[in-house]
Scaffold this motif. Structure first.
Motif, PDB file in Angstrom:
ATOM      1  N   UNK A   1      61.034   9.037-103.961  1.00 35.04           N
ATOM      2  CA  UNK A   1      60.566   9.914-102.883  1.00 35.04           C
ATOM      3  C   UNK A   1      60.697  11.387-103.242  1.00 35.04           C
ATOM      4  N   UNK A   2      59.609  12.144-103.024  1.00 31.79           N
ATOM      5  CA  UNK A   2      59.647  13.600-103.141  1.00 31.79           C
ATOM      6  C   UNK A   2      59.435  14.266-101.788  1.00 31.79           C
ATOM      7  N   UNK A   3      58.802  13.555-100.841  1.00 34.68           N
ATOM      8  CA  UNK A   3      58.586  14.088 -99.498  1.00 34.68           C
ATOM      9  C   UNK A   3      58.913  13.012 -98.465  1.00 34.68           C
ATOM     10  N   UNK A   4      59.674  13.420 -97.452  1.00 33.31           N
ATOM     11  CA  UNK A   4      60.025  12.492 -96.374  1.00 33.31           C
ATOM     12  C   UNK A   4      59.922  13.237 -95.049  1.00 33.31           C
ATOM     13  N   UNK A   5      59.038  12.746 -94.175  1.00 33.28           N
ATOM     14  CA  UNK A   5      58.816  13.371 -92.875  1.00 33.28           C
ATOM     15  C   UNK A   5      59.185  12.393 -91.770  1.00 33.28           C
TER      16      UNK A   5
ATOM     17  N   UNK B   1      61.980  16.742-102.470  1.00 36.69           N
ATOM     18  CA  UNK B   1      61.661  18.172-102.470  1.00 36.69           C
ATOM     19  C   UNK B   1      61.446  18.699-101.052  1.00 36.69           C
ATOM     20  N   UNK B   2      60.915  17.854-100.185  1.00 42.37           N
ATOM     21  CA  UNK B   2      60.589  18.258 -98.813  1.00 42.37           C
ATOM     22  C   UNK B   2      61.136  17.223 -97.844  1.00 42.37           C
ATOM     23  N   UNK B   3      61.907  17.704 -96.853  1.00 39.83           N
ATOM     24  CA  UNK B   3      62.556  16.797 -95.900  1.00 39.83           C
ATOM     25  C   UNK B   3      62.419  17.397 -94.502  1.00 39.83           C
ATOM     26  N   UNK B   4      61.670  16.711 -93.634  1.00 44.41           N
ATOM     27  CA  UNK B   4      61.399  17.210 -92.273  1.00 44.41           C
ATOM     28  C   UNK B   4      62.086  16.318 -91.248  1.00 44.41           C
TER      29      UNK B   4
ATOM     30  N   UNK C   1      71.489  16.341-102.562  1.00 45.49           N
ATOM     31  CA  UNK C   1      70.045  16.625-102.649  1.00 45.49           C
ATOM     32  C   UNK C   1      69.835  18.037-103.190  1.00 45.49           C
ATOM     33  N   UNK C   2      70.277  18.259-104.420  1.00 45.70           N
ATOM     34  CA  UNK C   2      70.255  19.605-104.999  1.00 45.70           C
ATOM     35  C   UNK C   2      68.846  20.047-105.409  1.00 45.70           C
ATOM     36  N   UNK C   3      67.898  19.117-105.458  1.00 49.25           N
ATOM     37  CA  UNK C   3      66.529  19.472-105.811  1.00 49.25           C
ATOM     38  C   UNK C   3      65.650  19.773-104.608  1.00 49.25           C
ATOM     39  N   UNK C   4      66.218  19.620-103.406  1.00 52.95           N
ATOM     40  CA  UNK C   4      65.442  19.833-102.179  1.00 52.95           C
ATOM     41  C   UNK C   4      65.001  21.292-102.081  1.00 52.95           C
ATOM     42  N   UNK C   5      63.715  21.507-101.831  1.00 49.16           N
ATOM     43  CA  UNK C   5      63.173  22.859-101.720  1.00 49.16           C
ATOM     44  C   UNK C   5      62.969  23.292-100.274  1.00 49.16           C
TER      45      UNK C   5
ATOM     46  N   UNK D   1      75.165  23.212-100.079  1.00 54.70           N
ATOM     47  CA  UNK D   1      75.268  22.680-101.443  1.00 54.70           C
ATOM     48  C   UNK D   1      73.907  22.312-102.015  1.00 54.70           C
ATOM     49  N   UNK D   2      72.858  22.436-101.212  1.00 54.75           N
ATOM     50  CA  UNK D   2      71.492  22.136-101.670  1.00 54.75           C
ATOM     51  C   UNK D   2      70.948  23.362-102.401  1.00 54.75           C
ATOM     52  N   UNK D   3      71.410  23.554-103.632  1.00 50.65           N
ATOM     53  CA  UNK D   3      71.212  24.828-104.336  1.00 50.65           C
ATOM     54  C   UNK D   3      69.748  25.130-104.670  1.00 50.65           C
ATOM     55  N   UNK D   4      68.892  24.122-104.600  1.00 57.07           N
ATOM     56  CA  UNK D   4      67.476  24.361-104.876  1.00 57.07           C
ATOM     57  C   UNK D   4      66.673  24.772-103.657  1.00 57.07           C
TER      58      UNK D   4
END
Length: 606
Positions: A455-459, A479-482, A498-502, A520-523
């Protein structure tokens, strides 16, 4: 970030005004212990040592003294142990954050250098011998006083990452096109009025930052950069942008604070996710633009001259944020109510006549609900693709649809659960996107565990979810979490993985504070937390988010804004309206993010 670096430089110069280090004192900074480490690792860090000169000792640190020879040579050792001469050549050199005014030509002797950091000095020019550094792949020259690059500079043809930000460059030679290996280029904060022809040859570029210059146009061949993902041309004097369709991979376009009068042709830019045109002179949003932006998530059109939004705006079905602040709108199309994913609609500074003030003050969801209630058949006919979607009877997509799109999209179906077999099909199709928004889910479906690893996007927005399960932490590629418009008051600490979450959307929930795991979600680049019950801002936590560019805290319960927030200078967009604090005043908020941050910094106790 830029202003903060500038401040540090000024502070650092206070001591050298009274005591500029001598060459001998600079030489003493390079100790015998450091030389041993350099010989062993090939890396030397002399950052932040108030150096006024490059230590002369640096150029002789690989020469053996009599003491070295006596120590290392031992004729009683076996031959294979006599490896004292096998020093690792210098490949990394950091001379940043000093007060260097020049770099000696001897720098050219380090021909094995692959990374050189000279940022944050007082360097005015580069020596011709720099051309000897033919293996250099990373070069940082930002925050200096360079006004011209020597012709020899353009022989560094292996450069992949180059930063020349915050200098005094007025022009760049056409030989710049010889740097064909460049992948990331930062020319921001200079005084460039034009770019040389041939930029289109730099086909490996994925990121270009041209912001804060004096560019009046972009070279036509810039559209040949077909691998470009991110283009930043903010704060220039651009009147128009060329046809962008050739930039097929472009995802982010920043073009705020220019003189642009028309939205360019984007046909072919199917990957565009974020477009920023704030503070320009755009008068119209065209139908063609709406038809070509099927994947657009953020559209910033604030501070323009737009008088009308077309019905076709509803074709931007993935739109999450739409900023129309300070335009000339008197009405909104009812079709805006069809935007299923829209979480944030900014309308301040318009003279809307056909929508009551209490509806506008009610926020995004209230406005969209009102517009949807006004929809008629004529509105739906004007956006046929959307009307077809609205009347689709089938609950779950078939195997072919899932496999072809690599996504599981089940929105607006009034679902209270999703069967595991649907996720099993999604796993076989290796889906990367799951969209379950606008249903009635009381909890996160367990089946998401089956597709978590891809998963890269979860809405999950607009449901009735009150708790997020720990297995979401397994979505390490997310990358995307709504999570907007649910019943959440906290998030599990394990989501810190989830350090890659944008982008994270927490809007319209019950949060009293931003959960600790978020810091801690540094991205993280975008954090939307409007319409909650948040009472304070954790500035120290926000400082950990070095990439954060957008922070929306609209309509919360904050009575105080800490002045230290002004030091989070990486923010491009900060929304604080709708809280109960007295300072900053509304007039300051209206001036934009930069003014708000500056205002706050000025109030930090000294």
């Amino acid at each position: 970030m830029a202003k903060q670096s500038s401040v540090k430089s000024k502070r650092k110069l206070i001591n050298p005004v009274f005591h500029l280090q001598t060459k001998e004192e600079d030489d003493n900074q390079l100790t015998k212990g450091m030389i041993k480490i350099v010989r062993r690792t090939g890396q030397l860090n002399l950052s932040g040592r108030s150096l006024a000169h490059v230590p002369e000792k640096m150029f002789t640190m690989y020469e053996l003294t009599e003491e070295d020879t006596a120590k290392y040579i031992d004729f009683n050792k076996e031959p294979e142990e006599e490896n004292w001469w096998q020093f690792k050549p210098l490949n990394y050199l950091d001379l940043s954050s000093n007060v260097l005014q020049e770099i000696p030509g001897k720098i050219g002797m380090f021909e094995d250098l692959t990374a050189l950091n000279l940022q944050d000095n007082n360097i005015t020019s580069l020596p011709p011998e720099i051309c000897n550094l033919t293996k250099l792949t990373k070069l940082n020259l930002s925050h200096n006083k360079i006004n011209l690059l020597p012709m020899e500079f353009y022989k560094l043809v292996e450069l992949q990452v180059l930063s020349l930000a915050h200098n005094n460059l007025e022009k760049i030679s056409k030989n710049f096109a010889d740097l064909v290996m460049l992948q990331q280029l930062d020319l921001s904060h200079n005084i460039l009025t034009k770019l040389p022809p041939g930029m289109g040859f730099l086909v490996r570029l994925t990121e270009i930052n041209l912001s804060h210059n004096k560019l009046i146009e972009l070279p036509p061949d810039i559209v040949n950069l077909r691998g470009l993902l991110k283009l930043d041309v903010t704060h220039n004097d651009l009147v128009y942008l060329p046809k962008m369709g050739e930039l097929a991979k472009l995802q982010f376009l920043y073009a705020q604070h220019n003189n642009i009068e028309e939205i360019p042709d984007f046909e072919g830019c199917t990957h565009l996710q974020q477009v920023y045109f704030g503070n320009n002179y755009i008068k119209e949003v065209t139908t063609d633009f709406c038809e070509n932006m099927s994947n657009l998530k953020i559209l910033d059109l604030r501070d323009n001259k737009i008088e009308q939004i077309p019905n076709e705006i509803a074709m931007l079905q993935h739109l999450i944020r739409l900023d129309l602040t300070n335009n000339d709108l008197t009405d909104l199309p009812n079709s805006l109510g069809l935007l299923a994913h829209l979480q944030n609609l900014q309308l301040e500074g318009n003279k809307l006549k056909k929508i009551r003030g209490d509806i506008i003050k009610g926020g995004t969801m209230r406005i969209l609900k009102h517009l949807k209630e006004q929809l008629d058949d004529e509105d739906l006919e004007s956006v046929p693709k959307v009307s077809t979607m609205q009347h689709e009877a089938k609950t779950f997509p078939d195997k072919y649809t899932i496999k072809h799109s690599r996504s599981l999209n089940v929105t607006m179906k009034q679902l209270t659960s999703v069967p595991d077999d649907v996720f099993e099909e999604a796993k076989l199709a290796e889906v990367t996107i799951v969209d379950l928004c606008k249903n009635k889910l009381p909890s996160v479906p367990n089946g998401i565990q089956l597709v978590a690893e891809n998963l890269t996007e979860l809405n999950l927005s607009m449901n009735a979810i009150s708790e997020i399960p720990e297995f979401i932490s397994n979505c390490i590629k997310l990358k995307y979490f709504d999570l907007g418009n649910n019943l959440l008051s906290d998030l599990p600490e394990c989501l810190s993985s989830l350090v890659g979450l944008r982008e994270l959307v927490l809007s319209n929930n019950r949060f009293v504070h931003i959960p600790d795991c978020v810091y801690s979600m540094v991205g993280l680049e975008i954090l939307l937390a409007s319409d909650n019950k948040i009472t304070d801002i954790n500035v120290e936590g926000l400082k950990n988010l070095t990439r954060i560019a957008t922070l929306d805290l609209t309509n919360n319960n904050m009575s105080h804004i800490p002045p230290e927030l002004g030091n989070v200078t990486q923010l491009r967009t900060l929304e604080l309206r709708g809280n109960c604090f007295r300072q900053p005043r509304y007039a300051i908020l209206e001036q934009g993010t930069a003014s708000v941050l500056s205002y706050l910094r000025d109030r930090i106790p000294k």
